[in-house]
Design an enzyme around this catalytic site. Structure first.
Site, mmCIF file in Angstrom:
data_model
loop_
_atom_site.group_PDB
_atom_site.id
_atom_site.type_symbol
_atom_site.label_atom_id
_atom_site.label_comp_id
_atom_site.label_asym_id
_atom_site.label_seq_id
_atom_site.Cartn_x
_atom_site.Cartn_y
_atom_site.Cartn_z
ATOM 1 N N CYS A 246 5.200 5.812 -2.933
ATOM 2 C CA CYS A 246 4.666 4.447 -2.934
ATOM 3 C C CYS A 246 5.719 3.403 -2.603
ATOM 4 C CB CYS A 246 4.009 4.129 -4.280
ATOM 5 S SG CYS A 246 5.122 4.274 -5.692
ATOM 6 N N GLU B 54 -0.176 0.106 -10.690
ATOM 7 C CA GLU B 54 0.985 0.443 -9.871
ATOM 8 C C GLU B 54 0.456 0.861 -8.504
ATOM 9 O OE1 GLU B 54 3.713 -0.407 -10.803
ATOM 10 O OE2 GLU B 54 3.550 -0.548 -12.972
#
Length: 481
Positions: free
Chosen positions: A259, A225
């Site tokens: 993110c 991720e």
């Protein structure tokens, strides 16, 4: 010199501890390779109770690590999705665990096919600093739901939170079921090189490559991720107040240290000033002051603060227009690691903030002439973790969706796709690989084992050697056509 020796000794102890825990979890898994639904549900319930009973301690620890972290942001982005994720997994777990029946061709009858979802074993989870609770608990929920053991490497950049998560989970689970590992970069390197049955890493693309290389030595499957430069694309006709408000929320949340935060805005050239004015207004409404406002989060540490300041200096030196939004005109240059949300106009490709993921409250705004120009701009760059499109025309929504790639996407919102329990979360290309959350998390940490079953009658014997019989010819005639 003495301090260095002590530090090295502590690292060696941590690395030895990793090996001991890994072996213990492997042994425990061999003794119980298929935990029942009852066992898994009990583990999830214990985890939920631990989170709920330690809410205030977790809020305080995360606030300490950031020097100022909005407690409401921690509730919204860390505690609430962790608890909701557990609730969702508990509600659906028994259905996820059921073997999936599959079709059997008449050629192989009588028989049955099924996919049996089996725990992989010992799972490694590497946690970043920006959401240190949710990005530990989310993967852990999926790992436990799938029946695995889990080892969690917490970030060294959130020492208070990492120590507290260690204490909470140590008091909740035996070490051979769930273990939390603390330590510096050398400990993380050793951790990623262990022969886990699956490894999930959340962090930067550059470190993700290192983790994947280490995992490859053991043929360990990985879920990465990562991040990237997630664009927010403003259409030619969306009400600017709507777009600016939602982009401001997505960028200001956790001071951009997310993110999936909007990394840059693509705005029609003739609407650029309208965006700047509306964005300033929307941000100022949310955060009328910054310095002593507990709602506005600080930058995690001096290293990240200096990096972000360096991006602004570099852009300014190369001719960018810097628009600092500081509604109360406060002095933030000393005694705080807060940076005002800053718009950057007239950017060029050689600026660092146009090359690297920003991960902070800096938002470049890039103008475009046509929607297809904006789509081309996105597509000629590495595939981002998220893409945000703002426009109410459904035909254009479909056009943007079909013409671009990203890990996930929101239409007329920002960040919120991550909070959907029934949507997979993950990246593509430079922004990562693999998915988790909800059912996809269960599947990621499960081995989908194909099982073909026959009983006494064996129809296959009719095609055994010797070949060339009438039965062979009939089979070929029926099935090779």
């Amino acid at each position: 010199m003495g301090a260095t020796v002590i530090e090295l000794t502590e690292s060696k102890k941590q690395i030895q501890h990793i090996g001991q825990v890994f072996n213990a979890q492997r042994a425990a898994f061999r003794k119980n390779p298929m935990p029942s639904a009852t066992e898994r549900l009990e583990n999830l319930k214990r985890l939920k109770r631990a989170l709920l009973s330690n809410q205030e301690r977790l809020l305080e620890a995360i606030d300490q690590d950031f020097s100022c972290r909005s407690r409401d942001e921690t509730r919204i982005a860390e505690i609430m999705p962790s608890v909701q994720g557990i609730n969702y997994a508990m509600k659906h777990l028994e259905g996820w665990m059921k073997p999936s029946k599959r079709h059997v061709s008449v050629l192989f009858q009588p028989a049955s096919n099924q996919v049996f979802y089996q725990p992989k074993g010992v799972v490694g989870i590497i946690v970043p600093w920006n959401y240190p609770l949710f990005l530990a608990i989310g993967p852990l929920v999926a790992a436990l739901a799938a029946g695995n053991r889990a080892m969690i490497k917490m970030s060294e950049f959130t020492p208070h939170t990492s120590a507290l998560v260690h204490d909470i989970l140590s008091a909740t689970f035996p070490e051979d079921l769930v273990s939390v590992i603390l330590g510096e970069a050398d400990v993380a390197a050793d951790f990623s090189g262990r022969a886990f049955d699956h490894l999930l890493f959340t962090g930067s693309t550059s470190v993700g490559r290192i983790v994947m290389r280490a995992a490859a030595e053991n043929l360990t499957p990985v879920t990465l991720e990562l991040g990237g430069k997630s664009p927010a694309l403003v259409s030619a006709d969306v009400p600017m107040a709507d777009a600016a408000q939602r982009i401001a929320f997505g960028k200001a949340f956790n001071a951009g240290q997310t993110c999936v935060a909007p990394d840059y805005v693509l705005c029609p050239a003739d609407r650029l000033q309208s965006f700047v004015d509306e964005f300033r207004s929307q941000f100022s409404t949310m955060y009328p002051s910054l310095r002593d406002n507990d709602d506005y989060t600080a930058i995690i540490n001096e290293r990240q603060y200096d990096r972000l300041r360096g991006y602004l200096d570099d852009a300014r030196d190369k001719g960018a227009e810097i628009i600092e939004i500081n509604p109360a005109g406060e002095n933030l240059s000393d005694g705080t690691r807060k940076i005002p949300l800053t718009l950057v106009l007239n950017t060029t490709p050689d600026m660092k903030l146009m090359q690297d993921e920003i991960f902070g409250p800096i938002l470049p705004v890039v103008s475009y002439d046509s929607l297809d120009d904006a789509i081309h701009y996105i597509n000629e760059r590495p595939r981002p973790l998220a893409l945000y499109y703002f426009g109410y025309d459904k035909g254009l929504q479909q056009h943007v969706t079909e013409s671009t790639h990203s890990g996930g996407m929101c239409i007329n919102d920002a960040l919120m796709h991550v909070a959907q329990d029934d949507l997979p979360f993950g990246g593509i290309g430079d922004s990562g690989m693999g998915h988790y959350h909800g059912k996809e998390g269960f599947l990621t940490f499960s081995h989908a084992r194909s099982i073909f079953t026959k009983q006494r009658f064996n129809s296959g014997k009719y095609v055994y050697a010797p070949h060339g019989t009438a039965m062979h010819k009939l089979v070929y005639k029926l099935f090779i056509r």
